[in-house]
Design a protein around this motif. Structure first.
Motif, short mmCIF file in Angstrom:
data_model
loop_
_atom_site.label_atom_id
_atom_site.label_comp_id
_atom_site.label_asym_id
_atom_site.label_seq_id
_atom_site.Cartn_x
_atom_site.Cartn_y
_atom_site.Cartn_z
N LYS A 253 22.75 35.11 2.04
CA LYS A 253 22.73 35.50 0.64
C LYS A 253 22.48 34.25 -0.20
N ARG A 255 21.55 32.93 -4.39
CA ARG A 255 21.33 33.21 -5.80
C ARG A 255 20.97 31.92 -6.53
N ASP A 276 19.64 38.63 1.51
CA ASP A 276 19.80 39.11 0.13
C ASP A 276 19.54 37.92 -0.77
N ALA A 278 17.87 36.32 -4.39
CA ALA A 278 17.48 36.69 -5.75
C ALA A 278 17.37 35.44 -6.62
N ASN A 279 16.26 35.37 -7.35
CA ASN A 279 16.07 34.37 -8.41
C ASN A 279 16.17 32.93 -7.92
N ALA A 284 11.57 31.62 -2.29
CA ALA A 284 12.65 32.44 -1.74
C ALA A 284 12.76 32.19 -0.24
N THR A 299 16.39 42.05 1.38
CA THR A 299 15.67 42.11 0.11
C THR A 299 15.45 40.72 -0.46
N VAL A 300 14.33 40.59 -1.17
CA VAL A 300 14.05 39.44 -2.02
C VAL A 300 13.72 39.98 -3.40
N ASN A 301 14.43 39.48 -4.40
CA ASN A 301 14.23 39.99 -5.76
C ASN A 301 13.98 38.81 -6.69
N GLY A 302 12.76 38.68 -7.15
CA GLY A 302 12.42 37.61 -8.09
C GLY A 302 12.44 36.25 -7.45
N ASP A 327 10.50 42.38 -4.24
CA ASP A 327 10.19 42.79 -5.62
C ASP A 327 10.20 41.55 -6.52
#
Length: 355
Positions: A253, A255, A276, A278-279, A284, A299-302, A327
């Motif tokens: 994870k 962030r 997981d 993100a940002n 990423a 998941t990869v988000n941003g 995404d």
């Protein structure tokens, strides 16, 4: 899913096999506060005075293999080093404050076997909080670094290798460098590495083989540089000249900060169960000259791109498999990897990949 639960059971915190810190009758202990500390072994007084470091080292030196020392007192050892010898259990039930001693660890275990550190809380600004090399059957339990700089854990690059290292939960805040940097370990188990506001890597694996890790969790790790919450480098996973899977990570994870996952310099042989991310402020994910890496889901988000790349000085990346929902960022493969990457992608992220 069954493998996840089996691995999680295997990676239960090492400290869970020990009693509460300081419980029972330690073979030696350090008590006191302020400017008065006492090291004792049973009813024998070993040291009384204002030197916290000397009290601790005296207690360590007074026990033998198979025995335990409990540091009940909190205090500062300054810019100095505590050394733990083979077979000894060292638990810090108070908080040990440290200062920088160039090139050295505040606590060191070198060329020793069977050392256990089930509990430790460290503050201050060390060069290395814990420094190791030449260890066998080393066990770390619940280790907390709440620092103003320096590195948490360091296994040396240019010293003797290590065998059968186990860690429970390693929790780092505000290290200037890495939370955990490993070199030259065969057989490594880690329950969790949790890194927050860490300057470089959360967990860095280098020349590590036969590793099992439960969770790597990074929050604002490696901001503004090329490091990552989880980084494989310098032939991590290379075993007997090949890259058959021997590094297993259950979950990553990440962030913010810099990269989420970074594999580089002829590393690989890794399976990651789920991610997981993100940002992340940099890639990423960046896999560069890596071999046999399988990201099985998540998941990869941003944030920055999911990117497969290669430098000319090493053989091209090969045997890559990635299953992800992406995404808010792009997926880029350039150059095309050898043996054709196995992509299973969902989400809205733009894809520039080899088919």
């Amino acid at each position: 899913m069954a493998r996840f639960f089996l691995l999680a059971a295997l990676l239960a915190p090492i400290s869970s096999v020990y009693a509460q810190c300081g419980a029972g009758t330690p073979n030696a202990k350090v008590t006191g506060s302020g400017n008065s500390f006492t090291a004792s072994r049973g009813s024998t007084n070993l040291y009384t005075g204002s030197d916290y470091r000397l009290a601790i080292q005296t207690a360590i030196d007074a026990i033998t293999s198979g025995q335990r020392v409990s540091v009940i007192a909190s205090g500062s050892i300054g810019a100095s080093t505590l050394t733990i010898q083979s077979g000894k259990t060292f638990e810090a039930c108070g908080t040990i404050n440290v200062a920088l001693k160039a090139g050295r660890g505040a606590i060191e275990v070198t060329n020793a076997s069977g050392v256990k550190i089930p509990y430790l809380t460290m503050t201050g600004n060390p060069y290395f909080g814990l420094r190791f090399f030449g260890t066998k059957d080393l066990e770390l339990g619940d280790i907390t670094f709440d620092l103003s700089g320096g590195m948490g854990i360091r296994f040396d690059r240019d010293q003797a290798a290590n065998t059968n290292v186990k860690m429970g939960t390693i929790n780092c805040k505000r290290t200037g460098s890495h939370c955990v940097e490993t070199w030259n370990i065969n057989q490594l188990q880690i329950g969790s590495v949790i890194a927050k506001n860490v300057g470089e890597c959360g967990l860095l694996l280098q020349k590590v083989t036969n590793a099992k890790v439960g969770l790597v969790d990074g929050d604002n790790v490696a901001k503004g540089n090329g490091y990552a919450t989880l980084r494989f480098a310098n032939q991590a996973g290379k075993l007997n000249g090949g890259y058959n899977t021997n590094i297993f990570i259950d979950r990553v994870k990440s962030r913010g900060g810099g990269r989420g996952i970074f594999c580089v310099s002829e590393s690989g042989a890794a399976e990651i169960g789920t991610i997981d991310l993100a940002n992340n402020g940099n890639n990423a994910i960046l896999l560069e000259n890596c071999y046999n890496v399988n990201i099985k889901g998540g998941t990869v988000n941003g944030g920055g791109q999911v990117r497969l790349a290669a430098r000319s000085e090493f053989a091209n990346s090969k045997d890559i498999a990635i299953t992800l929902k992406v995404d808010g960022t792009d997926v880029v493969e350039s150059p095309c990897t050898a043996n054709k990457t196995k992509w299973k992608l969902t989400g809205t992220g733009k894809k520039t990949i080899c088919t």
